[in-house]
Design a protein around this motif. Sequence first.
Motif, PDB file in Angstrom:
ATOM      1  N   THR A  34       2.351  -5.142 -10.687  1.00 14.34           N
ATOM      2  CA  THR A  34       3.468  -5.015  -9.569  1.00 14.34           C
ATOM      3  C   THR A  34       3.755  -3.539  -9.483  1.00 14.34           C
ATOM      4  N   GLY A  35       4.541  -3.145  -8.649  1.00 11.49           N
ATOM      5  CA  GLY A  35       5.175  -1.713  -8.541  1.00 11.49           C
ATOM      6  C   GLY A  35       5.858  -1.535  -9.601  1.00 11.49           C
ATOM      7  N   LEU A  36       6.431  -2.246 -10.653  1.00  9.35           N
ATOM      8  CA  LEU A  36       7.149  -1.745 -11.713  1.00  9.35           C
ATOM      9  C   LEU A  36       6.376  -2.198 -12.684  1.00  9.35           C
ATOM     10  N   ASN A  37       5.627  -2.960 -12.941  1.00  8.86           N
ATOM     11  CA  ASN A  37       4.828  -3.715 -14.168  1.00  8.86           C
ATOM     12  C   ASN A  37       3.632  -3.121 -14.037  1.00  8.86           C
ATOM     13  N   THR A  38       2.959  -2.006 -14.724  1.00 11.86           N
ATOM     14  CA  THR A  38       1.626  -1.831 -14.690  1.00 11.86           C
ATOM     15  C   THR A  38       0.893  -1.587 -15.863  1.00 11.86           C
ATOM     16  N   THR A  39       1.456  -2.566 -16.800  1.00  6.34           N
ATOM     17  CA  THR A  39       0.898  -2.376 -18.315  1.00  6.34           C
ATOM     18  C   THR A  39      -0.719  -2.549 -18.275  1.00  6.34           C
ATOM     19  N   GLY A  40      -1.304  -1.896 -18.957  1.00  5.64           N
ATOM     20  CA  GLY A  40      -2.686  -1.747 -19.167  1.00  5.64           C
ATOM     21  C   GLY A  40      -3.598  -0.752 -18.346  1.00  5.64           C
ATOM     22  N   SER A  41      -2.844  -0.060 -17.530  1.00  2.00           N
ATOM     23  CA  SER A  41      -3.380   0.843 -16.701  1.00  2.00           C
ATOM     24  C   SER A  41      -2.699   2.198 -16.832  1.00  2.00           C
ATOM     25  N   SER A  42      -3.166   3.184 -16.204  1.00  4.72           N
ATOM     26  CA  SER A  42      -2.435   4.443 -16.125  1.00  4.72           C
ATOM     27  C   SER A  42      -1.532   4.875 -14.913  1.00  4.72           C
ATOM     28  N   PHE A  43      -1.300   3.752 -14.037  1.00  6.43           N
ATOM     29  CA  PHE A  43      -0.942   3.856 -12.617  1.00  6.43           C
ATOM     30  C   PHE A  43       0.748   4.460 -12.965  1.00  6.43           C
ATOM     31  N   GLY A  44       1.457   4.259 -13.858  1.00  2.07           N
ATOM     32  CA  GLY A  44       2.728   4.608 -14.054  1.00  2.07           C
ATOM     33  C   GLY A  44       3.652   3.414 -13.404  1.00  2.07           C
ATOM     34  N   GLU A  45       4.744   3.797 -12.911  1.00  5.99           N
ATOM     35  CA  GLU A  45       5.789   3.003 -12.155  1.00  5.99           C
ATOM     36  C   GLU A  45       6.200   3.482 -10.820  1.00  5.99           C
ATOM     37  N   PRO A  46       5.213   3.272  -9.839  1.00  9.11           N
ATOM     38  CA  PRO A  46       5.155   4.047  -8.671  1.00  9.11           C
ATOM     39  C   PRO A  46       6.447   3.036  -7.735  1.00  9.11           C
ATOM     40  N   GLY A  47       6.701   1.804  -8.142  1.00  5.75           N
ATOM     41  CA  GLY A  47       7.598   1.023  -7.696  1.00  5.75           C
ATOM     42  C   GLY A  47       8.907   1.583  -7.556  1.00  5.75           C
ATOM     43  N   LYS A  48       9.198   2.239  -8.660  1.00  5.43           N
ATOM     44  CA  LYS A  48      10.841   3.013  -8.749  1.00  5.43           C
ATOM     45  C   LYS A  48      10.859   3.906  -7.608  1.00  5.43           C
ATOM     46  N   ARG A  85      -0.189   6.174  -0.597  1.00  5.28           N
ATOM     47  CA  ARG A  85      -0.787   6.428  -1.784  1.00  5.28           C
ATOM     48  C   ARG A  85      -0.904   5.293  -2.748  1.00  5.28           C
ATOM     49  N   ASN A  86       0.116   4.587  -2.757  1.00  8.70           N
ATOM     50  CA  ASN A  86       0.135   3.306  -3.609  1.00  8.70           C
ATOM     51  C   ASN A  86      -0.837   2.257  -3.101  1.00  8.70           C
ATOM     52  N   MET A  87      -1.098   2.159  -1.845  1.00 11.38           N
ATOM     53  CA  MET A  87      -2.212   1.337  -1.465  1.00 11.38           C
ATOM     54  C   MET A  87      -3.646   1.726  -1.644  1.00 11.38           C
ATOM     55  N   LEU A  88      -3.829   3.031  -1.677  1.00 16.17           N
ATOM     56  CA  LEU A  88      -4.938   3.636  -2.109  1.00 16.17           C
ATOM     57  C   LEU A  88      -5.240   3.453  -3.604  1.00 16.17           C
ATOM     58  N   LEU A  89      -4.051   3.837  -4.495  1.00 12.70           N
ATOM     59  CA  LEU A  89      -4.406   3.756  -5.845  1.00 12.70           C
ATOM     60  C   LEU A  89      -4.723   2.354  -6.244  1.00 12.70           C
ATOM     61  N   PHE A  90      -3.982   1.158  -5.788  1.00  9.49           N
ATOM     62  CA  PHE A  90      -4.108   0.060  -6.393  1.00  9.49           C
ATOM     63  C   PHE A  90      -5.374  -0.662  -5.710  1.00  9.49           C
ATOM     64  N   SER A  91      -5.796  -0.239  -4.900  1.00 17.31           N
ATOM     65  CA  SER A  91      -6.839  -0.975  -4.255  1.00 17.31           C
ATOM     66  C   SER A  91      -8.424  -0.270  -4.394  1.00 17.31           C
ATOM     67  N   ARG A  92      -8.305   0.667  -5.266  1.00 21.30           N
ATOM     68  CA  ARG A  92      -9.651   1.474  -5.582  1.00 21.30           C
ATOM     69  C   ARG A  92     -10.532   0.628  -6.756  1.00 21.30           C
ATOM     70  N   CYS A  93     -11.677   0.702  -6.451  1.00 23.19           N
ATOM     71  CA  CYS A  93     -12.605   0.336  -7.827  1.00 23.19           C
ATOM     72  C   CYS A  93     -12.832   1.480  -8.902  1.00 23.19           C
ATOM     73  N   GLU A  94     -12.556   1.177 -10.054  1.00 18.96           N
ATOM     74  CA  GLU A  94     -12.831   2.059 -11.313  1.00 18.96           C
ATOM     75  C   GLU A  94     -13.770   1.481 -12.117  1.00 18.96           C
ATOM     76  N   ALA A  95     -14.729   2.580 -12.455  1.00 18.49           N
ATOM     77  CA  ALA A  95     -15.788   1.911 -13.481  1.00 18.49           C
ATOM     78  C   ALA A  95     -16.467   0.656 -13.173  1.00 18.49           C
ATOM     79  N   GLY A  96     -16.667   0.330 -11.871  1.00 17.58           N
ATOM     80  CA  GLY A  96     -17.390  -0.998 -11.617  1.00 17.58           C
ATOM     81  C   GLY A  96     -16.389  -2.215 -11.408  1.00 17.58           C
ATOM     82  N   VAL A  97     -14.990  -2.205 -11.717  1.00 13.01           N
ATOM     83  CA  VAL A  97     -14.031  -3.215 -11.822  1.00 13.01           C
ATOM     84  C   VAL A  97     -13.159  -2.937 -10.491  1.00 13.01           C
ATOM     85  N   CYS A  98     -13.261  -3.778  -9.453  1.00 13.55           N
ATOM     86  CA  CYS A  98     -12.763  -3.901  -8.302  1.00 13.55           C
ATOM     87  C   CYS A  98     -11.524  -4.661  -8.411  1.00 13.55           C
ATOM     88  N   PRO A  99     -10.192  -4.343  -8.136  1.00 12.25           N
ATOM     89  CA  PRO A  99      -9.278  -5.315  -8.281  1.00 12.25           C
ATOM     90  C   PRO A  99      -8.998  -5.832  -6.832  1.00 12.25           C
TER      91      PRO A  99
END
Length: 128
Positions: A34-48, A85-99
């Motif tokens: 979510t915007g406030l819970n990105t546990t398991g990634s290096s996204f930070g908390e962009p929802g704040k 920016r959040n839309m681009l960050l959360f919808s991109r594929c990394e290392a063959g894993v697409c969310p």
Amino acid sequence: MSKTSVIGIIAAVIAIICTFFPWATIESRHLVFTGLNTTGSSFGEPGKLNIFLAVLAAVIFLVKNKWVMRMNLFVGGFLLAWSFRNMLLFSRCEAGVCPQTGIALYIALAAAVVVFVCVLLTRTPVKK
């Protein structure tokens, strides 16, 4: 209060609400971001920052001062850029894993667009 101010405030509230709903899901790792819970990634908390900018924009919509309304142009533009920016960050594929992106991510972006358009269409008070 003008119609554009009311619509802008409603859109800002929608942008705030969307930060609490899922933005992306990675099913292979059983992660839900979510915007406030990105546990398991290096996204930070962009929802704040989304919440801060949306609250600031909503408060500025209530003030009828010429300079404060000009500040809202920056706040609304920054909210739009940050949401994009959040839309681009959360919808991109990394290392063959697409969310799998959630609808709340796109609704937050659409709400930011509406806030920015309402800022552009709000008339400034005329001095007499």
